[in-house]
Design a protein around this motif. Structure first.
Motif, PDB file in Angstrom:
ATOM      1  N   THR A   1     -24.355   1.556 -12.686  1.00  0.00           N
ATOM      2  CA  THR A   1     -24.440   2.683 -13.610  1.00  0.00           C
ATOM      3  C   THR A   1     -23.664   2.342 -14.868  1.00  0.00           C
ATOM      4  N   ARG A   2     -24.312   2.428 -16.013  1.00  0.00           N
ATOM      5  CA  ARG A   2     -23.680   2.112 -17.289  1.00  0.00           C
ATOM      6  C   ARG A   2     -23.245   3.396 -18.003  1.00  0.00           C
ATOM      7  N   PHE A   3     -22.116   3.279 -18.694  1.00  0.00           N
ATOM      8  CA  PHE A   3     -21.577   4.399 -19.455  1.00  0.00           C
ATOM      9  C   PHE A   3     -21.272   3.950 -20.877  1.00  0.00           C
ATOM     10  N   ARG A   4     -21.247   4.918 -21.784  1.00  0.00           N
ATOM     11  CA  ARG A   4     -20.763   4.665 -23.135  1.00  0.00           C
ATOM     12  C   ARG A   4     -19.627   5.636 -23.437  1.00  0.00           C
TER      13      ARG A   4
ATOM     14  N   VAL B   1     -17.735   8.160 -25.734  1.00  0.00           N
ATOM     15  CA  VAL B   1     -18.200   9.028 -26.817  1.00  0.00           C
ATOM     16  C   VAL B   1     -17.063   9.773 -27.523  1.00  0.00           C
TER      17      VAL B   1
ATOM     18  N   GLU C   1     -19.991   9.040 -21.201  1.00  0.00           N
ATOM     19  CA  GLU C   1     -21.305   9.653 -21.013  1.00  0.00           C
ATOM     20  C   GLU C   1     -22.202   8.639 -20.320  1.00  0.00           C
ATOM     21  N   GLN C   2     -22.870   9.060 -19.241  1.00  0.00           N
ATOM     22  CA  GLN C   2     -23.727   8.115 -18.525  1.00  0.00           C
ATOM     23  C   GLN C   2     -24.906   7.710 -19.395  1.00  0.00           C
ATOM     24  N   ASP C   3     -25.147   6.423 -19.450  1.00  0.00           N
ATOM     25  CA  ASP C   3     -26.239   5.902 -20.264  1.00  0.00           C
ATOM     26  C   ASP C   3     -27.484   5.649 -19.418  1.00  0.00           C
ATOM     27  N   ARG C   4     -27.295   4.940 -18.287  1.00  0.00           N
ATOM     28  CA  ARG C   4     -28.440   4.631 -17.431  1.00  0.00           C
ATOM     29  C   ARG C   4     -27.938   4.135 -16.084  1.00  0.00           C
ATOM     30  N   SER C   5     -28.827   4.137 -15.111  1.00  0.00           N
ATOM     31  CA  SER C   5     -28.497   3.647 -13.787  1.00  0.00           C
ATOM     32  C   SER C   5     -29.700   2.899 -13.242  1.00  0.00           C
TER      33      SER C   5
ATOM     34  N   ASP D   1     -21.759  -2.600 -24.725  1.00  0.00           N
ATOM     35  CA  ASP D   1     -22.419  -2.190 -23.486  1.00  0.00           C
ATOM     36  C   ASP D   1     -21.772  -2.950 -22.338  1.00  0.00           C
TER      37      ASP D   1
ATOM     38  N   HIS E   1     -19.228  -0.194 -16.750  1.00  0.00           N
ATOM     39  CA  HIS E   1     -20.160   0.098 -15.666  1.00  0.00           C
ATOM     40  C   HIS E   1     -19.426   0.465 -14.378  1.00  0.00           C
TER      41      HIS E   1
END
Length: 212
Positions: A126-129, A131, A143-147, A163, A166
């Motif tokens: 799970t990737r986060f950015r 903010v 904030e979760q970006d994608r999984s 990026d 994670h």
């Protein structure tokens, strides 16, 4: 996040399919060291390096069996982090990381470029950015970006400050084996771990690997 290895099978003059030559850890290290010696930019490291790594994880036998298992004792008996190669001159670091069933790593950063290839089983990444405005040293808002469920042969890229945050989870009932490649030895490198519930930032330093 995933990248499949190229098909290395080929045919001889008679049209018969021949078995691809096995790609070894030594082959991978040699190609990565030669790549880094050319002083490439980050894009070239990822373009060429991810192809090399995809070939490596496509051959599980390239990594000794003992480095494809959890350590089996101590505080993280269900986990394994094994040093395979480190060159202080180039910075190249290669490790085998084993995530036992139910193993989990909270969101964290890396502070160096990285490539991660899954060799066996599955892993949820799970990737986060970040903010917030970075004004606090001990707090962050993620904030979760994608999984994604990363499969054998796939490679994920870690881009510093862009990026690289994670979380890793093994939701399966057997160990997952990965090969991690970084541009810097993680031992002694000041990194941080993020608490999703409180926003707290905690310092994180790797002090050793399970075999050294």
């Amino acid at each position: 996040m995933g990248k499949k290895p190229p098909d290395k099978s080929h045919t001889n003059s008679g049209g018969n399919i021949m078995v691809a030559v096995k790609y070894s850890l030594e082959d991978f290290v040699q190609e990565m060291e030669e790549l880094l010696k050319s002083e490439p930019n980050q894009e070239k490291i990822f373009d060429n390096g991810s192809s090399y790594l995809a070939r490596l994880v496509g051959n599980p036998d390239a990594i000794p069996v003992r480095f494809r298992q959890p350590v089996g004792e101590g505080r993280r008996a269900n986990h394994g982090s094994w040093l395979l190669h480190h060159n202080p001159d180039s910075g190249l670091l290669v490790t085998s990381v084993v995530w036992g069933p139910g193993d989990h790593a909270a969101p964290h950063d890396h502070r160096t470029w990285g490539m991660i290839g899954v060799m066996d089983n599955l892993l949820t990444e799970t990737r986060f950015r970040r903010v917030d405005d970075h004004s606090k040293d001990d707090w962050a808002q993620l904030e979760q970006d994608r999984s994604a469920t990363v499969k054998p042969g796939e490679v994920s890229l870690l881009i510093p400050e862009v990026d690289e945050i994670h979380q890793m989870d093994n939701f399966t009932d057997r160990p997952t084996v990965e090969v991690h490649v970084y541009g810097h030895d993680l031992r002694g490198l000041e990194r941080v771990r993020y608490d999703l519930e409180t926003g707290a930032i905690k310092q994180m330093i790797t002090d050793k690997y399970d075999n050294c």
